[in-house]
Design an enzyme around this catalytic site. Structure first.
Site, PDB file in Angstrom:
ATOM      1  N   THR A 150     -16.151 -43.786  43.556  1.00  0.00           N
ATOM      2  CA  THR A 150     -16.877 -42.746  44.292  1.00  0.00           C
ATOM      3  C   THR A 150     -18.355 -42.725  43.939  1.00  0.00           C
ATOM      4  OG1 THR A 150     -14.904 -41.396  44.334  1.00  0.00           O
ATOM      5  CG2 THR A 150     -16.954 -40.257  44.721  1.00  0.00           C
ATOM      6  N   THR A 203     -13.021 -42.965  38.805  1.00  0.00           N
ATOM      7  CA  THR A 203     -12.520 -42.136  37.703  1.00  0.00           C
ATOM      8  C   THR A 203     -11.035 -42.334  37.408  1.00  0.00           C
ATOM      9  OG1 THR A 203     -12.161 -40.324  39.248  1.00  0.00           O
ATOM     10  CG2 THR A 203     -14.203 -40.296  37.970  1.00  0.00           C
ATOM     11  N   ASP A 204     -10.260 -42.817  38.376  1.00  0.00           N
ATOM     12  CA  ASP A 204      -8.804 -42.840  38.191  1.00  0.00           C
ATOM     13  C   ASP A 204      -8.376 -43.496  36.877  1.00  0.00           C
ATOM     14  OD1 ASP A 204      -8.739 -41.692  40.634  1.00  0.00           O
ATOM     15  OD2 ASP A 204      -7.233 -43.042  41.490  1.00  0.00           O
ATOM     16  N   LYS A 252      -7.778 -38.685  31.926  1.00  0.00           N
ATOM     17  CA  LYS A 252      -7.972 -37.933  33.161  1.00  0.00           C
ATOM     18  C   LYS A 252      -6.814 -36.964  33.286  1.00  0.00           C
ATOM     19  CE  LYS A 252      -9.133 -38.268  38.020  1.00  0.00           C
ATOM     20  NZ  LYS A 252      -9.573 -39.053  39.161  1.00  0.00           N
TER      21      LYS A 252
END
Ligand code: ZN
Lengths: 623, 429
Positions: free
Chosen positions: B84, B161-162, B240
């Site tokens: 992203t 970020t995953d 996360k």
């Protein structure tokens, strides 16, 4: 005024909140809160790169200096409003209302609807964009003076509520963010002030006919777009009272005509090219001034600055709306910089400024016979910016009536608020796929459209024996509650209307909106004889002050058997025996007032009246 | 003739006509146009008639960015990998694409040029983080080492970020003798919007990379839902924990190393390896690929374990329940793990248990079922996160298969992945 000759064009834009179970893009309820928030979060909003890939440096600088946004949230908010979770799919209920409104407005439903993101950088939305979607286009409504076209019907999310702001911080409340709104935009084909009011009224009726819109203060917002042929396009914001719409339109037309005349006069005298922008500091002239405004500015280390306006003699003193001059208009521009206003030659000497000071300014600025000047006082950089804006506005006076956004004022006038915004950047909401509205569903909605306003009024007249104006009133304000109350409780329509009046008064005076549930509970007690109709006002007042309806009602439910009532009345009569003997029969009405006060609506007035009459007769006979 | 993207068309449907610019449509049988009021609307192609069509609009081109080197600022390097944070929206169509050039990152945070000077900006690959493989970690380790050894004070890696925490853990083991900051940064909100969180993350990461005394592989992301500060989180003890919130990355079984603020202030919270700019970092990138993470859960059929055994896997990290338990006394014997674990151990497959609770430590000695496993040679990985244990095991197996050697290394606190003293924290776990 001959509006046709003037080429008057008026368009309406209406935003109406919907009374849906959940918000447009999340599953939170659509209720506003007045209690303390659960917590707050703090955000900054950044300017984003433009289409051509450039960061607007000015916007970025503004950001660096920029504001912090505080958002208050409640247990009736979720991560969606906090911009911490993607939007949920569009509320089905809101979609259906959107379609229903579209069909009532004869609009054509869009086949494949795409939710869009409309950039908003004032902090009123946590994501920095507002989600909106076009539901239908090309409709119309009929008015007595012909059809008015409906350009678009959109469904969008309401913004967060601004609670407070200062130089560095803006505080918003997230309760309102995401409440569905229907936005209706008419074409600019309303051609006179009365038609504008009629169109607004009809649109209001249509929205209410769905039975799914919110009522009360702030739930509907209307804007007027007004222009005349030689004038400019003006958007009037905050047009709340329907009855005043014609006046607002008339005053705007008046204003534009006056500005056109000013333009002609100025062009006779010269051209905008003769204007020369030069700021001259005149603080020294005012060192011992008796003008309080100027003196206090100087005291706060500010200065006094003036600029000459060539050929403007008399122009700033010209009326452009009743009680508003061109100078007032310029002052509004100055006020947007936080200054208290300006002084101009046409009103001086006055306000503590002496003719000696005026003459000194004239000399220093080399003011000729046809020239004018304006003076502002305050911090140097702010004064310079403000004067530059005044200068730019005066230059435009030679050329045009500027397109702008104005705030509607209570007296029918309006004041400058900002230039008309450029079109906001709009691009697809990629988190929600485009959707189509099932044709079966549309057919179904079409076949079950609610009655029109007139149909409903006639039905109410026939069914409930109401007078026409009563029926119109009830159908406009609160038809569902009325039907529920009349069918299930022993309440006369006059009492219903009385309660409606009282709640409207409270709304006007206190800004408090009585909800249907409260009214129903109240009618229930009145119906059972626990509360007399005289008690309605007191109950509503106490509820509007924040008391719980159940508690207020239970106060009224204390036993009042007629023996107690008789006893209490007897006590009053004994105290006032002399008065009764003196006044005779005429004592009844003041004593009635006294008794009503004593029972505060807990006892029916006719019962009190009956007992009182008996007792007074007894006393008079016995004497 | 079929209208193409960018053409101005007038469509008629029934008695209404619509004029707009043709926008790419995800569905073949529909056409989307942008009206002059900004709204996009769509139609089934067979439901409209095209009554007018005009020349194609020229597609908009994203402009070039230049960045100047400043002598007065610390030199850092930026490696862009996708996600992203490295995407851009075409406002016309709403389409999202990766940045064409890593320099475009400056659109998102022009302030970066006043914090550090970028000696090199590179983009070895552009992929979504869920698509990362060991191959990617090797490239990132080599690239980071090259930059750090040629004078950069720190490296910023932009990343989806995953799986950001997998990459941070992998680099923690691969970058031997690391004593400069390697900051992994992502974004939870898209960059088209004013509420984009990636700008602040990038700015804070630049301060860490260029100005801090940290010498570890760390994640720098929002510390709370507000745009107030970023946490600097140890690469091996971070995860996360939320699918959408901007403060999704949380320290597990430890505290944040430091808080970084937008003005460059860095508040230290716990011990970390200190920067030493004289050290040379060595990228040790050998990884065993035949490793896996397997989660234990009720009704798990050990056939699944047999599959890995038969396929020749070298090491398995088991996300065991709580203290490190797997089924042993099942009513139906076929669900017991005992035989399969025994078989795996007989074939010298390394079995590591980490807790699926994430918070807390495994311990084989509290219940008998733990002892059974321990006796068979299962390695209990203390309070290590399963993801970290997986990358550590793969890295160790890249160097040795010898059980005692592997066990000694697994339990050696190489990069802060083990915390022997988890403190009580009354504000949650
Ligand atoms: Zn919500």
């Amino acid at each position: 005024m001959d509006y046709k000759e003037l080429g008057l064009k008026v368009g309406l834009e209406i935003h109406q909140q919907l009374n849906t179970k959940r918000k447009l893009f999340c599953d939170c309820p659509t209720i506003l809160r007045t209690d303390d928030p659960l917590d707050t979060i703090e955000r900054r909003l950044r300017p984003t790169p433009s289409e051509i890939g450039e960061v607007d440096v000015a916007a970025l600088k503004e950001y660096m200096r920029g504001k912090t946004y505080i958002y208050q949230y409640y247990d009736t908010n979720c991560l969606v409003e906090l911009d911490e979770e993607p939007p949920h799919l569009v509320s089905e209920e809101a979609k259906i209302i959107g379609v229903e409104v579209s069909l009532l407005l004869n609009s054509n439903i869009i086949e494949e609807i795409q939710v869009m993101r409309k950039t908003v950088l004032d902090g009123s939305n946590t994501s920095a964009f507002q989600r909106t979607m076009l539901i239908s286009t090309d409709g119309y409504i009929e008015t007595k003076q012909g059809p008015v076209s409906i350009l678009t019907v959109c469904l969008e999310e309401d913004a967060a509520r601004l609670i407070s702001q200062d130089d560095t911080t803006k505080t918003f409340r997230l309760d309102r963010l995401g409440i569905p709104l229907v936005e209706i935009a008419t074409g600019p084909d309303i051609s006179n002030p009365e038609q504008a009011k009629e169109a607004a009224y009809i649109l209001g009726q249509i929205l209410r006919a769905t039975g799914k819109v919110k009522r009360g203060l702030g739930t509907i917002r209307q804007d007027l777009n007004v222009s005349i042929r030689e004038g400019g396009r003006v958007e009037l914001k905050g047009v709340q009272k329907l009855d005043m719409i014609p006046l607002w339109v008339e005053r705007e037309v008046e204003r534009q005509i006056a500005l056109v005349e000013i333009k002609k006069e100025l062009n006779k005298r010269g051209s905008e090219k003769d204007l020369e922008f030069k700021i001259i500091e005149v603080t020294d002239i005012f060192n011992n001034t008796s003008s309080k405004i100027i003196a206090s500015s100087i005291k706060k280390n500010g200065g006094v600055y003036a600029t000459k306006l060539k050929n403007f003699k008399g122009i700033l003193g010209k009326d452009i709306q009743k009680g508003r001059r061109f100078g007032t208009e310029l002052a509004d521009h100055v006020k947007t910089y936080g200054l208290s206003g300006l002084f101009h030659i046409d009103e001086l000497p006055n306000y503590g400024i002496t003719s000696d000071e005026v003459n000194k300014v004239r000399a220093k600025l080399k003011i000729a016979e046809l020239d004018s000047f304006v003076i502002v006082a305050g911090k140097e950089d702010i004064c310079k910016k403000a004067l530059e804006e005044v200068f730019e506005r005066c230059k435009k006076a030679f050329l045009e009536v500027p397109n702008e956004t104005r705030d509607a004022l209570e007296d029918g006038n309006s004041k400058y608020s900002r230039p008309l915004p450029g079109r906001a950047r709009m691009y697809p909401e990629t988190d929600i796929p485009p959707f189509t509205i099932d044709s079966e569903l549309i057919r179904n909605i079409k076949e079950n459209l609610p009655e029109t306003f007139d149909e409903k009024v006639n039905k109410f007249i026939d069914k409930y024996g109401l007078k026409k104006d009563e029926a119109e009133r009830i159908v406009y304000e609160s038809p569902e509650l009325f039907e529920k109350v009349i069918s299930s409780l022993d309440i006369k329509s006059t009492i219903f209307i009385k309660a409606l009046d009282l709640s409207k008064n409270l709304e006007r005076e206190e800004g408090y909106v009585t909800d249907d549930q409260t009214l129903y509970l109240l009618f229930e007690k009145v119906s059972k004889g626990i509360i007399a109709k005289e008690g309605i006002e007191e109950v509503l007042k106490r509820v509007s002050k924040g008391e719980d309806i159940e508690i207020v009602l239970s106060d009224f439910s204390s036993d009042n058997n007629s023996a107690d009532v008789e006893f209490a009345i007897e006590k009053i009569i004994l105290e006032k025996k002399d008065f009764i003997l003196e006044k005779g029969d005429r004592a009844i009405s003041p004593l009635m007032g006294l008794c009503m006060k004593e029972f505060r609506g807990k006892v029916d007035g006719s019962l009190i009246n009956k007992i009182l009459k008996e007792k007074i007769d007894e006393i008079l006979k016995s004497s | 003739m079929e209208p193409e993207v960018g053409d101005i068309v007038t469509l008629r449907k029934g008695n209404t006509s619509y004029e707009g610019i043709v926008i790419p449509s995800p569905k073949k049988d529909s056409i989307i146009i942008k009206l002059s009021n900004g709204y996009n609307i769509g139609f089934r192609k067979d439901s409209v008639e095209i009554i007018n069509m005009e020349k194609k609009q020229k597609p908009k081109i994203f402009s070039e960015v230049k960045f100047e080197k400043r002598k007065d600022l610390p030199e850092i390097s930026l490696i862009s990998t996708g996600g992203t944070i490295a995407s851009r929206v075409d406002y016309e169509t709403g389409g999202v694409r990766w940045l064409m050039k890593p320099e475009e990152i400056f659109f998102m945070a022009p302030e970066l040029s006043d914090i550090a000077t970028f000696r090199n900006i590179s983009s070895p690959f552009q992929i979504a983080s869920e698509s990362m493989t060991f191959e990617c970690y090797k490239i990132l380790a080599k690239e980071s080492a090259k930059e750090l050894n040629s004078g950069s004070k720190g490296v910023i890696i932009t990343h989806g970020t995953d799986t950001l925490h997998y990459t941070s853990a992998a680099l923690s083991f691969m970058l031997q003798n690391l004593s400069k900051p390697v900051c992994l940064v992502g974004a939870q909100r898209s960059p088209d919007r004013g509420s984009f969180d990636g700008s602040m993350n990038l700015i804070c990461a630049s301060y860490v990379a260029g100005h801090s005394d940290i010498g570890e592989s760390v994640i720098v992301m929002h510390g709370e839902m507000s745009d107030t500060y970023c946490n600097v989180l140890r690469g091996t003890k971070v995860r996360k924990m939320h699918s959408t919130r901007r403060d999704t990355f949380r320290p597990i079984n430890t505290s944040t190393l430091a808080k970084v603020f937008m003005n460059g202030k860095i508040e230290r919270f716990s011990d970390y390896r200190k920067r030493n700019d004289d050290n040379e970092v060595y990228p040790d990138i050998e990884m065993e690929e035949r490793t896996a993470i397997i989660k234990a859960y009720p009704n798990f059929n050990p056939e699944i374990l047999d599959y890995y055994i038969d396929k020749g896997y070298k090491g398995l990290v088991i996300e065991a329940s709580a203290l490190g338990h797997v089924p042993t006394d099942t009513i139906n014997e076929k669900f017991s793990w005992v035989d399969s674990i025994k078989r795996a151990r007989e074939q010298d497959i390394i079995i590591v248990f980490a807790t699926q609770c994430l918070f807390g430590r495994v311990d084989p000695f509290v219940y008998s079922n733990g002892r059974i496993m321990e006796e068979m040679g299962v390695i209990y990985a203390e309070d290590m996160l399963p993801e970290t244990a997986y990358l550590k095991l793969s890295w160790i197996l890249g160097h040795t298969n010898e059980y005692f050697e592997v066990k000694r290394n697994m339990l050696d606190n190489m990069s802060g992945e083990i915390n022997y003293r988890i403190k009580g924290d009354k504000n949650g776990l």
